[in-house]
Design a protein around this motif. Structure first.
Motif, PDB file in Angstrom:
ATOM      1  N   ALA A  78       4.502  14.801   5.730  1.00 35.14           N
ATOM      2  CA  ALA A  78       3.750  14.873   4.893  1.00 35.14           C
ATOM      3  C   ALA A  78       2.732  13.658   3.887  1.00 35.14           C
ATOM      4  O   ALA A  78       3.368  13.426   3.055  1.00 35.14           O
ATOM      5  N   ILE A  79       1.967  13.663   4.025  1.00 34.46           N
ATOM      6  CA  ILE A  79       0.307  13.091   3.232  1.00 34.46           C
ATOM      7  C   ILE A  79      -0.080  14.033   2.544  1.00 34.46           C
ATOM      8  O   ILE A  79      -0.856  14.851   2.992  1.00 34.46           O
ATOM      9  N   GLU A  80      -0.464  13.596   1.086  1.00 39.61           N
ATOM     10  CA  GLU A  80      -1.482  14.270   0.387  1.00 39.61           C
ATOM     11  C   GLU A  80      -2.663  13.046  -0.101  1.00 39.61           C
ATOM     12  O   GLU A  80      -2.223  11.917   0.212  1.00 39.61           O
ATOM     13  N   LEU A  81      -3.731  13.507   0.136  1.00 41.15           N
ATOM     14  CA  LEU A  81      -4.409  12.505  -1.082  1.00 41.15           C
ATOM     15  C   LEU A  81      -4.004  11.800  -2.727  1.00 41.15           C
ATOM     16  O   LEU A  81      -2.819  12.915  -3.275  1.00 41.15           O
ATOM     17  N   PRO A  82      -3.756  10.825  -2.630  1.00 47.90           N
ATOM     18  CA  PRO A  82      -2.844  10.250  -3.947  1.00 47.90           C
ATOM     19  C   PRO A  82      -3.647  11.332  -5.474  1.00 47.90           C
ATOM     20  O   PRO A  82      -5.022  11.198  -5.287  1.00 47.90           O
ATOM     21  N   LYS A  83      -2.693  10.924  -6.684  1.00 49.24           N
ATOM     22  CA  LYS A  83      -3.409  11.619  -7.772  1.00 49.24           C
ATOM     23  C   LYS A  83      -3.740  11.078  -8.375  1.00 49.24           C
ATOM     24  O   LYS A  83      -4.718  11.093  -9.191  1.00 49.24           O
ATOM     25  N   ILE A  84      -3.704   9.194  -7.920  1.00 52.74           N
ATOM     26  CA  ILE A  84      -3.862   8.043  -8.646  1.00 52.74           C
ATOM     27  C   ILE A  84      -4.779   7.819  -8.029  1.00 52.74           C
ATOM     28  O   ILE A  84      -4.508   7.293  -6.297  1.00 52.74           O
TER      29      ILE A  84
ATOM     30  N   ALA B 171      -9.816   6.006   0.277  1.00 49.56           N
ATOM     31  CA  ALA B 171      -9.932   7.787   1.087  1.00 49.56           C
ATOM     32  C   ALA B 171     -10.290   8.429   0.882  1.00 49.56           C
ATOM     33  O   ALA B 171      -9.561   8.842   0.021  1.00 49.56           O
ATOM     34  N   GLN B 172     -11.192   9.878   1.090  1.00 52.42           N
ATOM     35  CA  GLN B 172     -12.130  10.608   0.865  1.00 52.42           C
ATOM     36  C   GLN B 172     -10.720  11.852   1.321  1.00 52.42           C
ATOM     37  O   GLN B 172     -11.170  12.624   1.460  1.00 52.42           O
TER      38      GLN B 172
ATOM     39  N   LEU C 190      -7.286   8.439   5.730  1.00 53.08           N
ATOM     40  CA  LEU C 190      -5.845   7.785   4.785  1.00 53.08           C
ATOM     41  C   LEU C 190      -4.692   7.349   5.669  1.00 53.08           C
ATOM     42  O   LEU C 190      -4.675   6.632   5.734  1.00 53.08           O
ATOM     43  N   ARG C 191      -4.605   8.368   7.167  1.00 51.94           N
ATOM     44  CA  ARG C 191      -3.490   8.001   8.262  1.00 51.94           C
ATOM     45  C   ARG C 191      -4.057   7.076   8.528  1.00 51.94           C
ATOM     46  O   ARG C 191      -3.374   6.213   9.749  1.00 51.94           O
ATOM     47  N   LEU C 192      -4.861   7.651   9.154  1.00 54.08           N
ATOM     48  CA  LEU C 192      -5.827   6.717  10.341  1.00 54.08           C
ATOM     49  C   LEU C 192      -6.330   4.806   9.141  1.00 54.08           C
ATOM     50  O   LEU C 192      -5.424   4.252  10.161  1.00 54.08           O
ATOM     51  N   SER C 193      -6.097   4.940   8.104  1.00 54.10           N
ATOM     52  CA  SER C 193      -6.547   3.637   7.524  1.00 54.10           C
ATOM     53  C   SER C 193      -4.826   2.467   7.353  1.00 54.10           C
ATOM     54  O   SER C 193      -4.401   1.352   8.014  1.00 54.10           O
ATOM     55  N   LEU C 194      -4.086   3.636   7.361  1.00 53.57           N
ATOM     56  CA  LEU C 194      -2.229   2.766   8.082  1.00 53.57           C
ATOM     57  C   LEU C 194      -2.170   2.531   8.502  1.00 53.57           C
ATOM     58  O   LEU C 194      -1.295   1.411   9.282  1.00 53.57           O
TER      59      LEU C 194
ATOM     60  N   GLU D  62       0.467  -1.463   0.425  1.00 53.29           N
ATOM     61  CA  GLU D  62       0.390   0.130   0.122  1.00 53.29           C
ATOM     62  C   GLU D  62       0.437   1.481  -0.452  1.00 53.29           C
ATOM     63  O   GLU D  62       0.557   2.687  -0.583  1.00 53.29           O
ATOM     64  N   TYR D  63       1.629   1.138   0.962  1.00 57.94           N
ATOM     65  CA  TYR D  63       3.361   2.270   0.722  1.00 57.94           C
ATOM     66  C   TYR D  63       3.838   2.115  -0.713  1.00 57.94           C
ATOM     67  O   TYR D  63       3.440   3.500  -1.045  1.00 57.94           O
ATOM     68  N   SER D  64       3.816   1.213  -1.267  1.00 54.61           N
ATOM     69  CA  SER D  64       4.557   1.963  -2.598  1.00 54.61           C
ATOM     70  C   SER D  64       3.273   2.557  -3.602  1.00 54.61           C
ATOM     71  O   SER D  64       3.682   3.006  -3.989  1.00 54.61           O
ATOM     72  N   ALA D  65       1.900   2.375  -3.364  1.00 54.25           N
ATOM     73  CA  ALA D  65       0.669   2.675  -4.159  1.00 54.25           C
ATOM     74  C   ALA D  65       1.076   4.361  -4.167  1.00 54.25           C
ATOM     75  O   ALA D  65       0.338   4.984  -4.858  1.00 54.25           O
ATOM     76  N   LEU D  66       0.942   4.387  -2.969  1.00 56.05           N
ATOM     77  CA  LEU D  66       0.885   5.423  -2.657  1.00 56.05           C
ATOM     78  C   LEU D  66       2.083   6.600  -3.050  1.00 56.05           C
ATOM     79  O   LEU D  66       2.097   8.015  -3.448  1.00 56.05           O
TER      80      LEU D  66
END
Length: 328
Positions: A230-236, A247-248, A253-257, A104-108
């Motif tokens: 620093a985490i942003e919503l993914p562009k994909i 995640a919306q 997103l952070r909580l799910s991780l 999941e981190y690779s995807a992010l």
């Protein structure tokens, strides 16, 4: 690193990329790719500099490769390197991304939610925390084959009720394949009970009982690092493990991780979600073929691809460009 913003790449409508987790590592991985694409070595250098470790040497020699704190950043880096090669060759942007556990981190990273530098630091810490959360030998995992999800849950309850510790469903991989995790003695009870029912149960060679409540202490410590990164919503769009949803917002997103450390990986639901969204092509962006092989079981999937060698990338590139109408 990709030479242009993601927005400038052609967009796929029927393709998803999936990123593997621990277990896909092997000594010498990506050696063929590295001889052909300098991006591979450049990506490993970037990640190595972030950690002060020679990740490429570990990946090639195998020395310390299976230590969780090394395995996680190395697999993340390998998947990122393949992703960058894909983009450099003019590959299309997938409609969705998803990663199994660590993947999941690779995807992010691929979706530009996290930088590679921040991500390798996170998963290096994640591996350390997971390794220290449960003393060596006190946790175990096993694959249960041939039972329904409901039967596995009942199996876990029965084994836990024996009183030797908790055992839980950790990874819902495909229909008829669920990985369980928990206290070593309780997992062994579940293995014995599964075999007594006529199903197949295989103890996994792991040192950490991932995705079960034994990982809650690690998750609490890890949450602090997530908050400081620093985490942003993914562009994909990235489908997350714990919910099989996109995640919306960044807080979710952070909580799910965080929760991913001690909650089940909903991979069966994730792959079904991809198919429900019209995905016909799945490419595994990382070493090995574990996820692409599991995806082949889907009844309406047109084709799966692995991307861990030059020839496999070329085959996938040509087939996906044709399928998506982006022939070059």
């Amino acid at each position: 690193m990709s030479a242009k913003p993601l927005e400038q790449y052609a967009q796929a409508e029927k393709t998803a990329f999936v990123f593997p987790g621990q277990g896909s590592q092997k000594a010498g991985m990506l050696a063929d790719l590295a001889t052909q694409f300098s991006l591979v070595q450049e990506t490993f250098t970037e990640a190595s500099d972030a950690l002060g470790l020679d990740l490429w040497h570990i990946a090639q020699s195998g020395e310390g490769l299976n230590q969780t704190e090394n395995t996680q950043p190395i697999l993340l880096t390998a998947s990122t390197a393949i992703w960058r090669v894909w983009l450099s060759l003019g590959g299309v942007l997938p409609k969705y991304l998803a990663g199994h556990s660590l993947g999941e981190y690779s995807a992010l990273v691929a979706g530009q939610s996290l930088t590679l530098t921040d991500a390798v630091k996170l998963v290096h810490l994640r591996g350390k925390l997971m390794q220290t959360a449960v003393p060596q030998g006190q946790g175990a995992m096993a694959a249960i084959l041939g039972l329904s999800d409901e039967q596995v849950l009942e199996l876990c309850k029965t084994a836990t009720d024996v009183g030797l510790g908790q055992v839980e469903a950790a990874n819902y991989n495909t229909k008829g394949q669920v990985v369980i995790a928990g206290a070593t003695a309780a997992v062994q009870v579940a293995i014995d009970q599964a075999k007594a029912q006529g199903s197949k149960a295989i103890a996994l060679p792991v040192s950490v009982p991932s995705h079960c409540s034994l990982m809650k202490p690690a998750a609490e410590d890890f949450a602090d690092a997530l908050e400081q990164t620093a985490i942003e919503l993914p562009k994909i769009p990235v489908i997350q493990n714990v919910s099989a949803n996109v995640a919306q917002d960044v807080a979710t997103l952070r909580l799910s991780l965080k929760e991913q450390l001690y909650r089940s990986v909903q991979w069966t639901a994730t792959i079904q979600r991809l198919q429900d969204q019209g995905i016909g092509y799945i490419a595994e962006c990382g070493p090995g073929v574990v996820l692409s092989n599991m995806a082949k079981r889907l009844p309406h999937l047109e084709k799966t691809f692995a991307l861990d060698t030059p020839s496999r990338i070329e085959d996938a590139l040509n087939a996906i460009l044709v399928a998506e109408g982006h022939i070059v």
